[in-house]
Design a protein around this motif. Structure first.
Motif, PDB file in Angstrom:
ATOM      1  N   PRO A 121       0.889  -1.238  -0.023  1.00  0.00           N
ATOM      2  CA  PRO A 121       0.016  -0.015   0.012  1.00  0.00           C
ATOM      3  C   PRO A 121       0.732   1.361  -0.080  1.00  0.00           C
ATOM      4  N   PRO A 122       0.379   2.350  -0.527  1.00  0.00           N
ATOM      5  CA  PRO A 122      -0.976   2.620  -1.140  1.00  0.00           C
ATOM      6  C   PRO A 122      -0.997   2.386  -2.638  1.00  0.00           C
ATOM      7  N   TYR A 123       0.046   1.657  -3.021  1.00  0.00           N
ATOM      8  CA  TYR A 123       0.155   1.396  -4.555  1.00  0.00           C
ATOM      9  C   TYR A 123      -0.932   0.387  -5.167  1.00  0.00           C
ATOM     10  N   PHE A 124      -0.774  -0.661  -4.404  1.00  0.00           N
ATOM     11  CA  PHE A 124      -1.477  -1.908  -4.734  1.00  0.00           C
ATOM     12  C   PHE A 124      -2.628  -2.071  -3.784  1.00  0.00           C
ATOM     13  N   PRO A 125      -3.643  -2.771  -4.275  1.00  0.00           N
ATOM     14  CA  PRO A 125      -4.900  -3.216  -3.099  1.00  0.00           C
ATOM     15  C   PRO A 125      -4.526  -4.687  -2.695  1.00  0.00           C
ATOM     16  N   PRO A 126      -4.772  -5.009  -1.316  1.00  0.00           N
ATOM     17  CA  PRO A 126      -4.845  -6.399  -0.981  1.00  0.00           C
ATOM     18  C   PRO A 126      -5.171  -7.399  -2.048  1.00  0.00           C
ATOM     19  N   TRP A 127      -4.226  -8.408  -1.908  1.00  0.00           N
ATOM     20  CA  TRP A 127      -4.410  -9.614  -3.029  1.00  0.00           C
ATOM     21  C   TRP A 127      -5.204 -10.693  -2.224  1.00  0.00           C
ATOM     22  N   LYS A 128      -6.193 -11.067  -3.090  1.00  0.00           N
ATOM     23  CA  LYS A 128      -7.375 -12.125  -2.388  1.00  0.00           C
ATOM     24  C   LYS A 128      -6.904 -13.463  -2.678  1.00  0.00           C
ATOM     25  N   VAL A 129      -7.094 -14.060  -1.659  1.00  0.00           N
ATOM     26  CA  VAL A 129      -6.962 -15.728  -1.936  1.00  0.00           C
ATOM     27  C   VAL A 129      -8.022 -16.458  -1.086  1.00  0.00           C
ATOM     28  N   GLY A 130      -8.963 -16.916  -1.938  1.00  0.00           N
ATOM     29  CA  GLY A 130     -10.130 -17.474  -1.286  1.00  0.00           C
ATOM     30  C   GLY A 130     -11.051 -16.257  -0.589  1.00  0.00           C
ATOM     31  N   SER A 131     -11.505 -16.285   0.613  1.00  0.00           N
ATOM     32  CA  SER A 131     -12.040 -15.534   1.361  1.00  0.00           C
ATOM     33  C   SER A 131     -11.156 -14.374   2.028  1.00  0.00           C
ATOM     34  N   ARG A 132      -9.781 -14.563   1.972  1.00  0.00           N
ATOM     35  CA  ARG A 132      -8.761 -13.632   2.913  1.00  0.00           C
ATOM     36  C   ARG A 132      -7.990 -12.901   1.648  1.00  0.00           C
ATOM     37  N   ARG A 133      -7.590 -11.748   2.282  1.00  0.00           N
ATOM     38  CA  ARG A 133      -6.895 -10.748   1.459  1.00  0.00           C
ATOM     39  C   ARG A 133      -5.412 -10.216   2.301  1.00  0.00           C
ATOM     40  N   TYR A 134      -4.414 -10.158   1.416  1.00  0.00           N
ATOM     41  CA  TYR A 134      -3.247 -10.018   2.192  1.00  0.00           C
ATOM     42  C   TYR A 134      -2.427  -8.686   1.553  1.00  0.00           C
ATOM     43  N   LEU A 135      -1.431  -8.268   2.194  1.00  0.00           N
ATOM     44  CA  LEU A 135      -0.584  -7.067   1.924  1.00  0.00           C
ATOM     45  C   LEU A 135       0.941  -7.507   2.120  1.00  0.00           C
ATOM     46  N   ASP A 136       1.679  -6.722   1.342  1.00  0.00           N
ATOM     47  CA  ASP A 136       3.268  -6.949   1.396  1.00  0.00           C
ATOM     48  C   ASP A 136       3.813  -7.400   2.533  1.00  0.00           C
ATOM     49  N   GLY A 137       4.384  -8.464   2.614  1.00  0.00           N
ATOM     50  CA  GLY A 137       5.115  -9.251   3.567  1.00  0.00           C
ATOM     51  C   GLY A 137       6.150  -8.197   4.296  1.00  0.00           C
ATOM     52  N   GLY A 138       6.726  -7.096   3.856  1.00  0.00           N
ATOM     53  CA  GLY A 138       7.687  -6.243   4.393  1.00  0.00           C
ATOM     54  C   GLY A 138       6.953  -5.730   5.641  1.00  0.00           C
ATOM     55  N   LEU A 139       5.585  -5.436   5.590  1.00  0.00           N
ATOM     56  CA  LEU A 139       4.945  -4.925   6.768  1.00  0.00           C
ATOM     57  C   LEU A 139       4.830  -5.615   8.118  1.00  0.00           C
ATOM     58  N   ALA A 140       5.448  -7.011   7.832  1.00  0.00           N
ATOM     59  CA  ALA A 140       5.574  -7.666   9.125  1.00  0.00           C
ATOM     60  C   ALA A 140       7.175  -8.117   9.526  1.00  0.00           C
ATOM     61  N   ALA A 141       7.830  -8.543   8.396  1.00  0.00           N
ATOM     62  CA  ALA A 141       9.347  -8.774   8.288  1.00  0.00           C
ATOM     63  C   ALA A 141      10.199  -8.510   7.141  1.00  0.00           C
ATOM     64  N   ASN A 142      10.326  -7.229   6.797  1.00  0.00           N
ATOM     65  CA  ASN A 142      11.027  -7.360   5.602  1.00  0.00           C
ATOM     66  C   ASN A 142      12.324  -8.285   5.293  1.00  0.00           C
ATOM     67  N   LEU A 143      12.822  -8.632   6.317  1.00  0.00           N
ATOM     68  CA  LEU A 143      13.915  -9.687   5.972  1.00  0.00           C
ATOM     69  C   LEU A 143      13.540 -10.744   7.058  1.00  0.00           C
TER      70      LEU A 143
END
Length: 300
Positions: free
Chosen positions: A155-177
Motif C-alpha cells: 500500500p498505497p500502490y496496490f490493493p490487498p491480494w485476494k486468496v479465497g475469502s482472505r486478503r493479503y498485503l506486502d510481507g515487508g509490513l511484518a518482516a522485510n527480512l
C-alpha cells in the motif's frame, strides 16, 4: 541447511538479482529460498531454477519491470482512484498478468517447484485486516501467483491480494527480512541479503517524505528484531547489505546499473579472507537441538 533470505525493496530487488549471480558462481547453493516483497518474488523464481541460467532469467525480469506495467494505469487513473476513496492508487490485474507470464512453465504451486528442483521457496505476506502473518509455500498447494502477488501488495500502490475469502498485503509490513521463517523451516545457516536505503521514500516533500521515513524506521526495527532472534537461536547469519548508491527508489529504468552494483557488492562480500559459506551450524545451535531447545522444523 543453508537458506538464502532476501529483503524487499521495490525496484532495488534488481540488486539481489546481480548479487545472486556472483554467489552462485562461487558455488553457494541454498536449500531454502525465503523473502518478502521483491525478495519474495526473487525467492520463488530462484527456487524454480537456482542455476546461472535461472538468475539471468531473473535479471531479464527486472529489466522489464515497471511500477505499473504498460496499460495498467496512468497518473490520471491514480488521482481518480485516490479522490474516489479506492483502496489503492493502481489496480493489480496488470501486475498479476506480468508476474504470471514470468513464473516457471509447468509449475503452478510451490509443491510443483519442489518436485522439480527439491528446493523450497517461502514468501511472506500479512492478512488484512486481521494482521496475521501468512507464509506462502508452507503448504504444497499454495499457488505461486498468490505468493508472488500477496508478498508484493504494497500500500498505497496496490490493493490487498485476494486468496479465497482472505486478503493479503506486502510481507515487508511484518518482516522485510524474514529470517525467522527460514529457521522455522529448517535453516541452521543463513545468507541474508538486506536492501538498505530509502527504498520506501516517495518523490515529494512534507507529509509524503515523513510517511516514507516512518515506514522505513519501522522496517529497520523489524529487521533488527529478526536478526536478534535468529542469533539468539544460535543460527549462523552471513549478512550482505545492499545499497543502491545514487539510484532513486522510483526509477525503474536503472535495472542494469542495480544488477551490476549487486554483483560488485557481492564480490566485495566474498573477498573477505575469512568468508566461507557454508560453515555449517554453530555449536550453540547444535547444543540447542541436542537438548530440545531448538524447535523441530515445520513439516509440509
Amino acid at each position: 541447511m543453508l537458506a538464502m533470505v532476501m529483503s524487499g525493496g521495490g525496484n532495488y530487488g534488481a540488486l539481489e538479482a546481480g548479487a545472486l549471480e556472483v554467489l552462485l558462481e562461487a558455488g553457494i547453493r541454498p536449500g531454502l529460498w525465503v523473502g518478502s516483497s521483491a525478495g519474495g518474488l526473487n525467492a520463488i523464481l530462484m527456487a524454480s531454477d537456482s542455476t546461472l541460467q535461472g538468475v539471468r532469467v531473473l535479471q531479464k525480469l527486472w529489466h522489464k519491470a515497471r511500477p505499473v506495467p504498460q496499460g495498467g494505469a496512468s497518473i490520471f487513473t491514480a488521482t481518480h482512484r485516490f479522490a474516489t476513496g479506492m483502496e489503492s492508487l493502481f489496480p493489480n490485474e496488470p501486475v498479476a498478468e506480468f508476474i504470471a507470464s514470468h513464473l516457471p512453465k509447468g509449475c503452478t504451486t510451490f509443491g510443483d517447484v519442489f518436485d522439480r528442483t527439491e528446493e523450497r521457496a517461502f514468501a511472506l505476506a500479512v492478512e488484512y485486516p486481521a494482521g496475521l502473518v501468512r507464509v506462502f509455500g508452507e503448504r504444497r498447494d499454495d499457488r505461486l501467483l498468490d505468493g508472488a502477488m500477496a508478498t508484493s501488495a504494497m500500500p498505497p500502490y496496490f490493493p490487498p491480494w485476494k486468496v479465497g475469502s482472505r486478503r493479503y498485503l506486502d510481507g515487508g509490513l511484518a518482516a522485510n527480512l524474514p529470517l525467522r521463517v527460514a529457521v522455522e523451516y529448517g535453516a541452521d545457516e543463513i545468507l541474508a541479503m538486506n536492501i538498505q536505503g530509502d527504498f520506501v521514500m516517495m518523490e515529494g516533500s512534507g507529509i509524503i517524505n515523513i510517511s516514507g521515513f516512518a515506514l522505513g524506521a519501522m522496517i529497520s526495527q523489524l529487521t533488527a528484531n529478526q536478526l536478534e532472534w535468529t542469533r539468539h537461536a544460535g543460527v549462523r547469519v552471513h549478512f550482505l547489505p545492499l545499497d543502491a548508491g545514487s539510484v532513486r527508489p522510483w526509477d525503474f529504468t536503472q535495472a542494469e546499473n542495480l544488477i551490476d552494483r549487486g554483483r560488485q557488492l557481492a564480490q566485495v562480500f566474498l573477498a573477505d579472507a575469512d568468508r566461507k559459506i557454508p560453515l555449517g551450524p554453530t555449536r550453540r545451535y547444535s547444543v540447542r537441538r541436542l537438548i530440545g531447545r531448538q524447535p523441530i522444523p515445520k513439516p509440509w
